[in-house]
Design an enzyme around this catalytic site. Structure first.
Site, mmCIF file in Angstrom:
data_model
loop_
_atom_site.group_PDB
_atom_site.id
_atom_site.type_symbol
_atom_site.label_atom_id
_atom_site.label_comp_id
_atom_site.label_asym_id
_atom_site.label_seq_id
_atom_site.Cartn_x
_atom_site.Cartn_y
_atom_site.Cartn_z
ATOM 1 N N ARG A 51 36.200 35.092 78.886
ATOM 2 C CA ARG A 51 35.738 35.172 80.272
ATOM 3 C C ARG A 51 34.230 35.382 80.367
ATOM 4 O O ARG A 51 33.593 34.969 81.335
ATOM 5 C CB ARG A 51 36.440 36.326 80.993
ATOM 6 C CG ARG A 51 37.898 36.073 81.310
ATOM 7 C CD ARG A 51 38.517 37.282 81.970
ATOM 8 N NE ARG A 51 38.427 38.481 81.114
ATOM 9 C CZ ARG A 51 38.816 39.689 81.480
ATOM 10 N NH1 ARG A 51 39.310 39.879 82.696
ATOM 11 N NH2 ARG A 51 38.734 40.712 80.656
ATOM 12 N N LYS A 148 51.222 39.505 67.796
ATOM 13 C CA LYS A 148 52.234 40.396 68.329
ATOM 14 C C LYS A 148 51.611 41.241 69.439
ATOM 15 O O LYS A 148 50.380 41.393 69.459
ATOM 16 C CB LYS A 148 52.835 41.266 67.221
ATOM 17 C CG LYS A 148 51.988 42.457 66.768
ATOM 18 C CD LYS A 148 52.751 43.252 65.746
ATOM 19 C CE LYS A 148 52.015 44.529 65.404
ATOM 20 N NZ LYS A 148 52.078 45.576 66.403
ATOM 21 N N HIS A 178 49.986 40.056 60.216
ATOM 22 C CA HIS A 178 48.995 40.144 59.134
ATOM 23 C C HIS A 178 49.549 40.782 57.862
ATOM 24 O O HIS A 178 49.025 40.553 56.778
ATOM 25 C CB HIS A 178 47.746 40.891 59.603
ATOM 26 C CG HIS A 178 47.931 42.365 59.783
ATOM 27 N ND1 HIS A 178 48.405 42.917 60.941
ATOM 28 C CD2 HIS A 178 47.712 43.397 58.935
ATOM 29 C CE1 HIS A 178 48.450 44.230 60.821
ATOM 30 N NE2 HIS A 178 48.047 44.554 59.618
ATOM 31 N N LYS A 182 49.082 39.777 53.204
ATOM 32 C CA LYS A 182 48.576 40.626 52.133
ATOM 33 C C LYS A 182 48.986 40.066 50.771
ATOM 34 O O LYS A 182 50.115 39.629 50.577
ATOM 35 C CB LYS A 182 49.093 42.059 52.300
ATOM 36 C CG LYS A 182 48.504 42.779 53.508
ATOM 37 C CD LYS A 182 49.052 44.184 53.629
ATOM 38 C CE LYS A 182 48.422 44.905 54.820
ATOM 39 N NZ LYS A 182 46.987 45.165 54.622
ATOM 40 N N GLU A 216 49.890 56.281 58.503
ATOM 41 C CA GLU A 216 48.521 56.202 59.013
ATOM 42 C C GLU A 216 47.998 57.615 59.260
ATOM 43 O O GLU A 216 48.749 58.512 59.653
ATOM 44 C CB GLU A 216 48.474 55.404 60.311
ATOM 45 C CG GLU A 216 48.959 53.957 60.178
ATOM 46 C CD GLU A 216 48.936 53.236 61.509
ATOM 47 O OE1 GLU A 216 47.875 52.710 61.873
ATOM 48 O OE2 GLU A 216 49.984 53.217 62.179
ATOM 49 N N HIS A 240 56.453 44.387 61.450
ATOM 50 C CA HIS A 240 55.889 44.551 60.109
ATOM 51 C C HIS A 240 56.946 44.983 59.088
ATOM 52 O O HIS A 240 57.125 44.359 58.039
ATOM 53 C CB HIS A 240 54.776 45.607 60.122
ATOM 54 C CG HIS A 240 53.598 45.237 60.957
ATOM 55 N ND1 HIS A 240 53.160 43.944 61.111
ATOM 56 C CD2 HIS A 240 52.733 45.998 61.669
ATOM 57 C CE1 HIS A 240 52.094 43.928 61.887
ATOM 58 N NE2 HIS A 240 51.817 45.164 62.243
ATOM 59 N N LYS A 337 52.038 57.972 62.787
ATOM 60 C CA LYS A 337 50.625 58.246 63.008
ATOM 61 C C LYS A 337 50.305 59.671 62.563
ATOM 62 O O LYS A 337 51.174 60.531 62.517
ATOM 63 C CB LYS A 337 50.286 58.096 64.499
ATOM 64 C CG LYS A 337 50.599 56.726 65.089
ATOM 65 C CD LYS A 337 49.545 55.723 64.730
ATOM 66 C CE LYS A 337 49.726 54.426 65.500
ATOM 67 N NZ LYS A 337 48.722 53.413 65.099
#
Length: 491
Positions: A51, A148, A178, A182, A216, A240, A337
């Protein structure tokens, strides 16, 4: 060892959302690295579309900054950067209107491969596909790349698939994950199907259990409003981790062919048994009161600004696959997380020998474990038993046979392409092996939806867990009651 670089023919790539975070962190730096490696011809054209009103020079300046920030210094060669920037072009476009589309159509050469990367919100996938068709850019050599999430449940996934299918054939649609790009994930297939050593043991008779961990250290950060509508199940498990599970559990395809591989993955998803409530643990991270990092002082509820949220930032579950190969072997999945360390790995634990001739009391030492590390330090590790060196009898000790790509392949071989680099080049080559098919996506949601509906009906709240820990205490019990234990989360 030097990796081979196979150039592709000149192509046109349009990146919708070219001013966004993904384009600047992954797509543009990845394309430059492929250009630097000699894989992208200078006659190719990479067109940014967004945009924002900017001219070509402003877009090239943005790309230069992305290369400076996200490409290693050794590859920041001024002459190569300038040559790459000359490949770039830009069009300001309205994804839901008509502004800019005539200009874009004039720049795209439909006589050669042209790919359209939808690095935008899923709500724009349909309008973009429709306009590509209307402005006659959806030719036989056109491919679209969609990120996704592929819906948020089975109904929305079917609707999205139908929208894309109205304008493009399935062989033109590349649903990108992704994780499948790997190097180690692809090596999992090579280890299984190119070595007689493992495949005869890859079944319930010899495998005790499988653990898949994606941990993570970060919280939800600036994605709070999105993540609170998604959660770990939708954000990680349904895509994933489901893909990793499929690659471990699938039968050998008749050939390394896109549809042959995806046919076998689909069989795994359809063979997954419903997950019982007792086999699921959900959690939300608490604030880290002893951390100097200001962001870590906030818990999940503060990060998403919703004190009544019942969305999970952590999930652990036990799955079973109802087929001859895996009957009785559990697959344990966990992701979360704000955990202790950032790591992604698959661990295949083999059964103990049926009889030991050695005087050893700790049976856990006799387990052989194959560990595939996805991040960090991609590589593989096989734990085996040997005699402990020295006199004094036969004492057994477990040691790793470690293959780090950085050490095993040398400096050149260790320069592993980023997952996005590999996958974008696969799009240009027309290779869909590492991309999800529409029926795969729908089958995954068909398995996931009842799990989510179950805890919604029960009104369950996720269990709190400390930031910097391994997750909720009940996740430990999920394994302990089976006489097993989670692998330690560490880098």
């Amino acid at each position: 060892m030097v990796s081979r670089v196979i150039p592709v023919d000149p192509f046109d790539l349009v990146v919708f959302g070219a001013t966004g975070d993904l384009a600047n962190r992954k797509i543009l730096p990845g394309l430059y690295r492929r250009f630097f490696a000699g894989q992208i011809p200078e006659k190719s054209k990479i067109i940014g579309a967004a945009r924002s009103e900017m001219d070509i020079e402003a877009f090239r300046a943005q790309a230069r900054a992305a290369i400076t920030d996200h490409v290693g210094k050794a590859k920041q060669v001024p002459a190569q950067i300038e040559a790459f920037l000359r490949v770039l072009d830009y069009v300001a476009i309205d994804a839901q209107g008509d502004a800019g589309w005539d200009e874009l159509a004039a720049k795209v050469d439909c006589a050669r491969v042209n790919a359209f990367y939808f690095s935008v919100a899923p709500a724009l996938f349909g309008p973009l596909a429709e306009r590509l068709h209307r402005y006659q850019m959806a030719g036989p050599e056109a491919r679209i790349v969609v990120e996704k999430p592929f819906g948020r449940d089975l109904a929305t996934a079917r609707a999205l698939n139908a929208t894309l299918a109205a304008h493009f054939d399935e062989h033109q649609i590349y649903r990108i994950d992704h994780y499948l790009g790997k190097e180690t994930v692809q090596n999992l297939m090579a280890v299984r199907f190119a070595n007689i050593l493992f495949e005869p043991l890859w079944n319930a008779q010899y495998v005790d259990h499988v653990q898949i961990t994606v941990a993570e250290t970060v919280g939800v950060g600036g994605r709070g409003s999105y993540y609170d509508k998604s959660g770990a199940m939708r954000d990680m498990v349904q895509n994933h981790m489901m893909q990793l599970l499929c690659l471990i559990a699938m039968e050998p395809p008749y050939h390394f062919d896109p549809d042959a591989v995806r046919d076998e993955k689909l069989k795994v998803i359809r063979a997954l048994q419903p997950v019982q409530p007792a086999d699921i643990v959900r959690g939300q991270y608490l604030a880290h009161r002893h951390c100097a990092d200001e962001g870590a002082l906030r818990g999940y509820l503060e990060d998403v600004e919703n004190p009544n949220s019942r969305t999970e930032s952590y999930i652990a579950l036990k799955c079973h696959i109802a087929n001859w190969r895996w009957q009785g072997t559990p697959f344990y999945l966990r992701t979360g997380k704000r955990l202790r360390a950032r790591t992604s790995e698959i661990a295949i634990t083999f059964r103990q020998p049926p009889h030991s001739i050695f005087d050893e009391t700790d049976a856990s030492w006799r387990e052989n474990v194959l560990v595939i590390r996805l991040q960090p330090n991609e590589g593989m590790n096989l734990k085996v038993m040997i005699k402990e060196p020295g006199p004094g009898g036969m004492r057994l000790v477990q040691v790793p046979l470690d293959m780090s790509f950085a050490e095993a392949l040398g400096e050149d071989g260790a320069d592993i392409p980023d997952a996005y680099e590999r996958l974008i080049m696969d799009v240009i080559r027309g290779n869909q092996t590492l991309f999800m098919r529409g029926d795969e996506v729908e089958a995954a949601w068909a398995w996931t939806d009842p799990v989510i509906a179950g805890w919604d009906e029960r009104g369950e709240r996720p269990q709190p867990y400390d930031s910097g820990s391994s997750g909720p205490e009940d996740a430990l019990m999920l394994m302990h009651r089976d006489g097993r234990r989670w692998r330690e989360i560490r880098e």
